[in-house]
Design a protein around this motif. Structure first.
Motif, short mmCIF file in Angstrom:
data_model
loop_
_atom_site.label_atom_id
_atom_site.label_comp_id
_atom_site.label_asym_id
_atom_site.label_seq_id
_atom_site.Cartn_x
_atom_site.Cartn_y
_atom_site.Cartn_z
N PRO A 24 0.80 -1.23 0.00
CA PRO A 24 0.00 0.00 0.00
C PRO A 24 0.83 1.28 0.00
O PRO A 24 0.50 2.24 -0.70
N ALA A 25 1.91 1.31 0.79
CA ALA A 25 2.72 2.53 0.86
C ALA A 25 3.40 2.82 -0.47
O ALA A 25 3.48 3.97 -0.91
N ALA A 26 3.90 1.78 -1.13
CA ALA A 26 4.57 1.96 -2.42
C ALA A 26 3.58 2.43 -3.49
O ALA A 26 3.87 3.35 -4.26
N VAL A 27 2.41 1.78 -3.53
CA VAL A 27 1.40 2.17 -4.52
C VAL A 27 0.95 3.61 -4.27
O VAL A 27 0.78 4.39 -5.22
N LYS A 28 0.79 3.98 -3.01
CA LYS A 28 0.39 5.35 -2.68
C LYS A 28 1.43 6.36 -3.14
O LYS A 28 1.09 7.44 -3.64
N ALA A 29 2.71 5.99 -3.02
CA ALA A 29 3.78 6.90 -3.48
C ALA A 29 3.73 7.09 -4.99
O ALA A 29 3.87 8.21 -5.48
N GLY A 30 3.52 5.99 -5.73
CA GLY A 30 3.42 6.10 -7.19
C GLY A 30 2.21 6.90 -7.62
O GLY A 30 2.29 7.77 -8.49
N LEU A 31 1.06 6.61 -7.02
CA LEU A 31 -0.16 7.35 -7.35
C LEU A 31 -0.02 8.83 -7.02
O LEU A 31 -0.53 9.69 -7.75
N GLY A 32 0.68 9.13 -5.93
CA GLY A 32 0.87 10.52 -5.54
C GLY A 32 1.60 11.33 -6.59
O GLY A 32 1.25 12.49 -6.86
N GLU A 33 2.63 10.75 -7.19
CA GLU A 33 3.38 11.46 -8.23
C GLU A 33 2.52 11.67 -9.48
O GLU A 33 2.54 12.75 -10.09
N LEU A 34 1.78 10.64 -9.88
CA LEU A 34 0.97 10.76 -11.09
C LEU A 34 -0.29 11.59 -10.87
O LEU A 34 -0.97 11.95 -11.84
#
Length: 397
Positions: free
Chosen positions: A326-336
């Motif tokens: 979840p933390a990794a996916v949240k980081a990627g989604l945050g940039e996009l």
């Protein structure tokens, strides 16, 4: 045996999309100065980016929807279809620009073979699944449309006599945009739209797919018969399918008003605006078709709908597919998801102005703005991958 686990396959299969995106953006910025620039731009996008993306994500999402992963042994065949499609795309582009129409026909036939093969594989997965997911059925119907549309496109390459050129061009548009792209979009959005907006989904896609599929058949038949009333009826039936689905989307999006925190994102807004462009474009086209006009609303359908939807859904799917917790996916989604209101507002305003103004220099300027907003996806994707990988690495012992 080569590494053919799903993630490795996905990276290899998605590489052509990245390459065609770079080519498309370069051609988009230079299109006013390139001979046959509009035709080249449309087909780099539709064959290079859009068709590759639909082949890639329809396979990925079919596996998710059905809960049925393909075996690693089946992955090389998936890549073979991707390579066939891209070799054929290059053949079509080169053949048209060089006026080697035999090469255009050869490329179109290979495109048809690649997508027919893709349709057969997806149909086999649906047939063998323990449960039927209507979204996956939409992907099969979508893949069945492009082989026909590709042959229509090849017939147009050298020009057709009299009114046949306009009739086949119209059939080409209905088969490819309303059929191939539209049915795939319906199948995907039935799950992705509520996921993007973090709302409950509504069971509307079955009716929408039935209406849209029937409408495509009627509209194509009307186009080839040069019967504008029949074509108009087909357009209205396609529109009815999308309006039925769109009504559910709007109702779901409005529930977010009570608690919008973290739910009004770039992917969510892009998906909603894209379908709005499609509904508006089809409505305008239906009115014009009943009047006997064959003019296709290319910008609303390809940029407003298809391009905006593609960038929006990829902004959501890429981090989710990459995974890592979840933390990794949240980081990627945050940039996009950076500057969502600015990017969505600027793109749609620029596209509206591009359509509305008559001055050629102003139209070029607005086209640069629209393509520039789309181009922002590439550096943001690079930042998203970097951020997501950093989180994944930080959690390793």
């Amino acid at each position: 045996m080569p590494d053919m686990n799903p993630r490795a396959w996905h990276r290899k299969a998605s590489r052509p999309v990245s390459i065609w995106m770079a080519v498309f953006l370069a051609a988009g910025l230079a299109h006013p100065f390139i001979p046959d620039g509009s035709w080249l731009l449309i087909h780099i996008f539709t064959l290079g980016i859009l068709t590759n993306s639909i082949m890639l994500w329809s396979q990925n999402l079919t596996e998710r929807f059905l809960g049925q992963k393909l075996s690693d042994a089946a992955r090389p065949a998936q890549l073979t279809r991707t390579y066939l499609l891209n070799a054929a795309t290059i053949a079509v582009l080169v053949g048209q620009l060089a006026r080697w129409y035999w090469l255009v026909w050869a490329g179109a036939l290979v495109v048809a073979v690649a997508l027919a093969w893709h349709a057969i594989v997806l149909a086999g997965q649906v047939k063998s699944a323990r449960r039927i997911h209507i979204g996956a059925v939409g992907f099969v119907a979508s893949a069945c449309c492009l082989p026909v549309g590709a042959l229509f496109g090849a017939a147009l390459s050298a020009g057709l006599p009299g009114q046949w050129h306009g009739a086949v061009r119209q059939a080409h548009m209905f088969t490819n945009v309303a059929g191939f792209v539209g049915l795939a979009a319906m199948g995907a959005l039935s799950v992705l739209f509520p996921a993007m907006w973090r709302t409950r989904g509504q069971d509307r896609v079955g009716v929408a797919l039935a209406l849209a599929g029937a409408g495509v058949v009627v509209a194509v038949a009307g186009s080839l018969l040069r019967a504008s009333a029949v074509t108009g009826v087909g357009t209205v039936v396609i529109l009815a399918g999308w309006v039925w689905l769109y009504q559910g989307f709007v109702a779901s999006a409005l529930t977010v008003v009570r608690d919008p925190r973290g739910r009004v994102t770039y992917p969510a807004l892009s998906a909603l605006c894209a379908v709005t462009w499609l509904v508006g474009g089809l409505t305008w086209y239906a009115v014009r078709v009943f009047g006997g006009t064959l003019e296709v609303p290319t910008l609303p359908l390809l940029l407003g709908f298809a391009a905006q939807l593609l960038i929006g859904t990829m902004s959501y799917l890429m981090p989710v597919t990459m995974g890592g917790g979840p933390a990794a996916v949240k980081a990627g989604l945050g940039e996009l998801n950076r500057a969502p209101y600015l990017r969505v507002g600027l793109f749609n305003a620029a596209l509206l102005a591009w359509l509305a103004v008559g001055n050629s220099y102003a139209r070029i300027a607005f086209s640069f703005v629209a393509f520039g907003v789309l181009a922002a996806f590439i550096p943001l994707l690079a930042r998203a991958v970097k951020a997501q990988v950093a989180v994944i690495k930080s959690r390793r012992p």
